[in-house]
Design an enzyme around this catalytic site. Sequence first.
Site, PDB file in Angstrom:
ATOM      1  N   ARG A   1       6.223  37.690  13.385  1.00  0.00           N
ATOM      2  CA  ARG A   1       4.993  36.882  13.232  1.00  0.00           C
ATOM      3  C   ARG A   1       3.873  37.861  12.922  1.00  0.00           C
ATOM      4  O   ARG A   1       3.590  38.759  13.705  1.00  0.00           O
ATOM      5  CB  ARG A   1       4.695  36.092  14.510  1.00  0.00           C
ATOM      6  CG  ARG A   1       3.288  35.502  14.502  1.00  0.00           C
ATOM      7  CD  ARG A   1       3.040  34.502  15.590  1.00  0.00           C
ATOM      8  NE  ARG A   1       3.725  33.244  15.320  1.00  0.00           N
ATOM      9  CZ  ARG A   1       3.423  32.086  15.888  1.00  0.00           C
ATOM     10  NH1 ARG A   1       2.439  32.016  16.779  1.00  0.00           N
ATOM     11  NH2 ARG A   1       4.091  30.991  15.596  1.00  0.00           N
TER      12      ARG A   1
ATOM     13  N   HIS B   1       4.975  29.013   7.511  1.00  0.00           N
ATOM     14  CA  HIS B   1       5.547  28.873   8.860  1.00  0.00           C
ATOM     15  C   HIS B   1       6.833  28.039   8.732  1.00  0.00           C
ATOM     16  O   HIS B   1       6.898  26.901   9.189  1.00  0.00           O
ATOM     17  CB  HIS B   1       4.525  28.180   9.770  1.00  0.00           C
ATOM     18  CG  HIS B   1       4.832  28.276  11.226  1.00  0.00           C
ATOM     19  ND1 HIS B   1       5.878  29.027  11.735  1.00  0.00           N
ATOM     20  CD2 HIS B   1       4.218  27.703  12.301  1.00  0.00           C
ATOM     21  CE1 HIS B   1       5.886  28.909  13.062  1.00  0.00           C
ATOM     22  NE2 HIS B   1       4.903  28.116  13.411  1.00  0.00           N
TER      23      HIS B   1
ATOM     24  N   GLN C   1       8.718  26.145  11.685  1.00  0.00           N
ATOM     25  CA  GLN C   1       8.110  24.908  12.176  1.00  0.00           C
ATOM     26  C   GLN C   1       8.549  23.717  11.336  1.00  0.00           C
ATOM     27  O   GLN C   1       8.733  22.617  11.839  1.00  0.00           O
ATOM     28  CB  GLN C   1       6.582  25.043  12.139  1.00  0.00           C
ATOM     29  CG  GLN C   1       5.853  23.842  12.713  1.00  0.00           C
ATOM     30  CD  GLN C   1       6.071  23.679  14.204  1.00  0.00           C
ATOM     31  OE1 GLN C   1       5.872  24.617  14.960  1.00  0.00           O
ATOM     32  NE2 GLN C   1       6.482  22.492  14.649  1.00  0.00           N
TER      33      GLN C   1
ATOM     34  N   ASP D   1      -2.859  20.161  11.493  1.00  0.00           N
ATOM     35  CA  ASP D   1      -2.836  21.462  12.171  1.00  0.00           C
ATOM     36  C   ASP D   1      -4.294  21.853  12.422  1.00  0.00           C
ATOM     37  O   ASP D   1      -5.226  21.211  11.906  1.00  0.00           O
ATOM     38  CB  ASP D   1      -2.121  22.483  11.258  1.00  0.00           C
ATOM     39  CG  ASP D   1      -1.946  23.864  11.891  1.00  0.00           C
ATOM     40  OD1 ASP D   1      -2.048  23.978  13.132  1.00  0.00           O
ATOM     41  OD2 ASP D   1      -1.704  24.824  11.140  1.00  0.00           O
TER      42      ASP D   1
ATOM     43  N   CYS E   1       2.006  20.855  14.856  1.00  0.00           N
ATOM     44  CA  CYS E   1       2.846  22.004  15.263  1.00  0.00           C
ATOM     45  C   CYS E   1       2.438  22.567  16.618  1.00  0.00           C
ATOM     46  O   CYS E   1       3.238  23.244  17.255  1.00  0.00           O
ATOM     47  CB  CYS E   1       2.811  23.079  14.189  1.00  0.00           C
ATOM     48  SG  CYS E   1       1.175  23.798  13.917  1.00  0.00           S
TER      49      CYS E   1
ATOM     50  N   ARG F   1      11.866  23.138  18.010  1.00  0.00           N
ATOM     51  CA  ARG F   1      11.821  24.546  17.585  1.00  0.00           C
ATOM     52  C   ARG F   1      13.038  25.286  18.127  1.00  0.00           C
ATOM     53  O   ARG F   1      13.639  26.110  17.453  1.00  0.00           O
ATOM     54  CB  ARG F   1      10.527  25.207  18.080  1.00  0.00           C
ATOM     55  CG  ARG F   1       9.244  24.706  17.438  1.00  0.00           C
ATOM     56  CD  ARG F   1       9.150  25.071  15.983  1.00  0.00           C
ATOM     57  NE  ARG F   1       9.253  26.505  15.767  1.00  0.00           N
ATOM     58  CZ  ARG F   1       8.239  27.383  15.919  1.00  0.00           C
ATOM     59  NH1 ARG F   1       7.039  26.939  16.227  1.00  0.00           N
ATOM     60  NH2 ARG F   1       8.416  28.673  15.700  1.00  0.00           N
TER      61      ARG F   1
HETATM   62  N1  NVA Z   1      -2.030  27.359  11.236  1.00  0.00           N
HETATM   63  C1  NVA Z   1      -1.856  27.825  12.597  1.00  0.00           C
HETATM   64  C2  NVA Z   1      -0.487  27.505  13.082  1.00  0.00           C
HETATM   65  C3  NVA Z   1      -0.216  27.898  14.522  1.00  0.00           C
HETATM   66  C4  NVA Z   1       1.193  27.628  14.951  1.00  0.00           C
HETATM   67  C5  NVA Z   1      -2.140  29.317  12.660  1.00  0.00           C
HETATM   68  O1  NVA Z   1      -1.697  30.027  11.757  1.00  0.00           O
HETATM   69  O2  NVA Z   1      -2.787  29.745  13.603  1.00  0.00           O
HETATM   70  N1   CP Z   2       3.759  25.976  16.623  1.00  0.00           N
HETATM   71  C1   CP Z   2       3.825  27.285  16.951  1.00  0.00           C
HETATM   72  O1   CP Z   2       4.286  28.137  16.196  1.00  0.00           O
HETATM   73  O2   CP Z   2       3.391  27.552  18.211  1.00  0.00           O
HETATM   74  P1   CP Z   2       3.142  29.008  18.825  1.00  0.00           P
HETATM   75  O3   CP Z   2       1.949  29.599  18.112  1.00  0.00           O
HETATM   76  O4   CP Z   2       2.863  28.739  20.282  1.00  0.00           O
HETATM   77  O5   CP Z   2       4.355  29.846  18.631  1.00  0.00           O
END
Ligand code: NVA
Ligand code: CP
Length: 301
Positions: free
Chosen positions: A104, A131, A134, A219, A259, A287
């Site tokens: 990540r 992502h 997800q 989101d 998500c 997930r």
């Molecule tokens: N769009 C959000 C998704 C979090 C799971 C981010 O990148 O923070």
């Molecule tokens: N939806 C998601 O990826 O959650 P986290 O940021 O908690 O991993």
Amino acid sequence: MPARHFLTLLDLSPAELDAVIRRAIAMKADPRGAGAGTIGRDRVMGMIFEKSSTRTRVSFEAGMAQMGGHALFLSPRDTQLGRGEPIEDTARVLSSMVDVVMIRTFAHAIVERFAACSRVPVINGLTDDFHPCQLLADVQTFVEHRGSIRGRQVAWIGDGNNMCQSYINAARQFDFELRIACPEGYEPRADLLHATAGRVSVVRDPLDAARGAHLLATDVWASMGQEAEQERRARAFAAYQLDRRLLDVAAPDAIYLHCLPAHRGEEISAELMDAPDTVIWDEAENRLHAQKALIEFLLTA
Ligand code: NVA
Ligand code: CP
């Protein structure tokens, strides 16, 4: 054979993605029996987190443990990555010691550079652009509650961010129509829209996206790394809340997804988040199942 990676949904064929979703549903139904997972004992996942996480970390770590393996949490703060060791060198070393890597991070190019030097499968656990894990959970959730997503109408309400861009790839791979409602200046990448023209469209009015939709998704307005833009984004997205008004114009059996983490009263109303029949909690749980199926696929491909 070179390792298979999962950096975006386009890394698996539509048939492979369908098989992963089917396997995820089977694993969920019988986690100790036929769904126990076949990765073999002593398989290790390295997990690099340059951004925060609850679901991604816990689902990968629990999933590996449930399948007899182990997961290592690696933070740049206490690895040499944080002190400037090149991503390519890290990839060569890590992939000589573990069986699969999850990352990540910020720029999508980082996972691409890592994968180019990795001997083992690399999974994108979220970048600024995509992502994909997800989306496996989201599609699994739709299939479980409403059957095949093929040919359905999906509405994306809000930012043209990593989740939105993954929905664009999903529209292509899972064969559905996608209408994106976002304010001007917050559109997804033009090349992704171009590649899916005729299947994916952008509108300004959220009601136009939601009308007749079988699935509505949203989101946060400010993603990780965009904290400084929070206030400006809150103003730009004020009319883009996923709420009852949108659900009322959707298909009668529409479901909605988020998500998580969610901000009640911003991108989604508290009423929808806390509705007793929401499937958002199934989506979060999925997930775990979807990623177990993905790991099994990548390690046995
Ligand atoms: N769009 C959000 C998704 C979090 C799971 C981010 O990148 O923070
Ligand atoms: N939806 C998601 O990826 O959650 P986290 O940021 O908690 O991993």
